[in-house]
Design an enzyme around this catalytic site. Structure first.
Site, PDB file in Angstrom:
ATOM      1  N   ASP A 100      32.469  34.948  41.312  1.00  0.00           N
ATOM      2  CA  ASP A 100      33.490  35.987  41.419  1.00  0.00           C
ATOM      3  C   ASP A 100      32.821  37.357  41.440  1.00  0.00           C
ATOM      4  O   ASP A 100      32.009  37.675  40.569  1.00  0.00           O
ATOM      5  CB  ASP A 100      34.467  35.895  40.236  1.00  0.00           C
ATOM      6  CG  ASP A 100      35.599  36.906  40.339  1.00  0.00           C
ATOM      7  OD1 ASP A 100      36.664  36.546  40.846  1.00  0.00           O
ATOM      8  OD2 ASP A 100      35.395  38.058  39.895  1.00  0.00           O
ATOM      9  N   ASP A 102      33.828  41.449  41.671  1.00  0.00           N
ATOM     10  CA  ASP A 102      34.902  42.428  41.572  1.00  0.00           C
ATOM     11  C   ASP A 102      34.322  43.820  41.732  1.00  0.00           C
ATOM     12  O   ASP A 102      33.228  44.108  41.250  1.00  0.00           O
ATOM     13  CB  ASP A 102      35.624  42.309  40.226  1.00  0.00           C
ATOM     14  CG  ASP A 102      36.970  42.998  40.232  1.00  0.00           C
ATOM     15  OD1 ASP A 102      36.988  44.244  40.189  1.00  0.00           O
ATOM     16  OD2 ASP A 102      38.000  42.308  40.285  1.00  0.00           O
ATOM     17  N   ASP A 228      30.745  37.830  37.763  1.00  0.00           N
ATOM     18  CA  ASP A 228      31.474  37.508  36.536  1.00  0.00           C
ATOM     19  C   ASP A 228      30.970  36.147  36.068  1.00  0.00           C
ATOM     20  O   ASP A 228      31.388  35.107  36.579  1.00  0.00           O
ATOM     21  CB  ASP A 228      32.979  37.472  36.810  1.00  0.00           C
ATOM     22  CG  ASP A 228      33.797  37.259  35.547  1.00  0.00           C
ATOM     23  OD1 ASP A 228      33.250  36.755  34.546  1.00  0.00           O
ATOM     24  OD2 ASP A 228      35.003  37.580  35.555  1.00  0.00           O
TER      25      ASP A 228
END
Length: 322
Positions: A100, A102, A228
Site C-alpha cells: 500500500d 499513500d 504501509d
C-alpha cells in the site's frame, strides 16, 4: 433529471449516485469468491459490516444494490469458512501479497484548516471548535506515488519472480497486489514482515552500478520505499474491490495499466452538474482545475467535483442535474 436535497438528505443524494453507479458497474471479483470474506461500510456508519460470504458475482451485485456501500472490500485471504465470526474458526488457506502506497507517506502534503466562519487559519485549532481539515493533493504528488508503485512492481518481478498488478485506491494512493498461490500464499506474518523490510530498508552488502537487486539500484540513487508495512505484514487484510467506489473521494478503484491519467474524466464515474454549497472560502486546485469557493454561496460545479468536495467535508451537494 434533477434531484434536490435538504441538509439532512446530503448523504442520501450521494448514496443515490453510488447506487446508480453500481447498477452497471463491473466489479472485479476473484475466481475463488466462495473462499473470500467480504465487508462493507454503510453510509452514515463509522463501523464495517464484516464476515459476509457469497458464492457468485450475481449475489454480490444484488447485495450491493440492496446495501449501498460507502466502502467495499474482500479479504486478501482465502478461508474454509469465510463467514465465521471468529477469525480462528475461519480456517486460513493462504493469502495474496499486498503493498500500500499513500500520498501522505511519500509527499510533503499541505494540510489546510478552516474555522467555522469559513476562512482558512494557520493555527491548529479554532478556539474551542475543531477546524475543518483538508489535505491538498497535487498531480505532481500522485504521479510521484505512481512511480513508486511501478518500482515495487519491477522489484517484485526482478528480485522475487512475482507478477504484480497496480490499482488506484480511489483516493490518494495505489495498491500493489500479487495474486498468490502455493508457497507465496502460505507466507506467514513474519515472512511478510521480512519482505516489507526488504522494500523499506534495503541493506545490500555492496553498492555497485550494474549489479542486480538493491546493489545496482543504490548505485543509481534509488533508496527504500515508504510503504504501509502493516498492510504487507498482515495476511488477513481486507482489500478494496476493483470497480468499487472509494467513499473518501467518490473515485473509482481500478487497475492501472501503462500511463496513469490523473483527471476527473478518468477517475470519476459521475457526469452532469450540481449546485454545491461550500462550508469554506478559498481557492482549490482539483485535478488540474482551479475552483473558488465562498462559504454559504452556492456554486455550479461538475457533479464529480461536488461529490469529491462533499466527501472531503468542505460542503454539501444541494441539487444534481444529469
Amino acid at each position: 433529471m434533477q434531484i434536490s436535497t435538504s441538509h439532512q438528505e446530503q448523504s442520501n443524494l450521494i448514496k443515490f449516485l453510488f447506487r446508480d453507479y453500481y447498477e452497471n458497474a463491473q466489479l472485479e471479483l476473484p475466481d475463488d469468491i466462495e473462499l473470500r470474506e467480504f465487508a462493507y461500510q454503510p453510509f452514515n456508519s463509522e463501523t464495517y459490516v464484516r464476515h459476509l460470504s457469497f458464492s457468485s458475482p450475481q449475489e454480490v451485485k444484488q447485495f450491493v444494490l440492496e446495501n449501498v456501500p460507502l466502502h467495499l472490500y474482500y479479504s486478501s485471504a482465502r478461508y474454509q469458512l469465510p463467514s465465521a465470526k471468529d477469525m480462528d474458526e475461519k480456517g486460513w488457506l493462504g493469502s495474496d501479497l499486498l503493498f500500500d502506497l499513500d500520498a501522505d507517506e511519500i509527499c510533503d502534503l499541505r494540510i489546510r484548516r478552516f474555522c467555522q466562519d469559513g476562512y482558512e487559519t494557520l493555527a491548529s485549532s479554532c478556539g474551542e471548535e475543531s477546524p475543518i481539515e483538508y489535505v491538498e493533493i497535487t498531480k505532481e504528488c500522485i504521479m510521484s506515488v505512481y512511480q513508486k508503485a511501478l518500482l515495487i512492481k519491477d522489484i517484485l518481478k526482478e528480485d522475487f519472480g512475482l507478477n504484480a498488478r497496480i490499482f488506484f485506491s480511489g483516493n490518494r494512493g495505489f495498491h500493489i497486489r500479487v495474486e498468490c498461490h502455493d508457497e507465496c500464499a502460505m507466507l506467514d506474518s513474519d515472512d511478510r514482515k521480512e519482505i516489507a523490510e526488504y522494500f523499506v530498508s534495503p541493506k545490500p552488502r555492496y553498492v555497485y552500478e550494474g549489479n542486480p537487486g538493491w546493489s545496482g539500484r543504490k548505485a543509481k540513487g534509488i533508496d527504500g520505499i515508504n510503504i504501509d508495512t502493516q498492510v504487507t505484514n498482515d495476511p488477513k487484510r481486507l482489500v478494496r474491490i476493483p470497480g468499487s467506489l472509494n467513499g473518501k473521494a467518490g473515485l473509482k478503484v481500478f487497475e492501472v495499466k501503462g500511463e496513469f491519467d490523473y483527471s476527473l474524466s478518468s477517475l470519476s464515474p459521475f457526469s452532469g452538474y450540481c449546485a454545491f454549497l461550500p462550508y469554506v472560502s478559498g481557492e482549490f486546485d482539483l485535478f488540474g482545475e482551479k475552483y473558488t469557493l465562498k462559504k454559504d454561496s452556492a456554486i455550479k460545479l461538475p457533479i464529480a467535483v461536488g461529490v469529491y468536495l462533499a466527501l472531503k467535508g468542505l460542503g454539501k451537494v444541494k441539487s444534481y442535474v444529469r
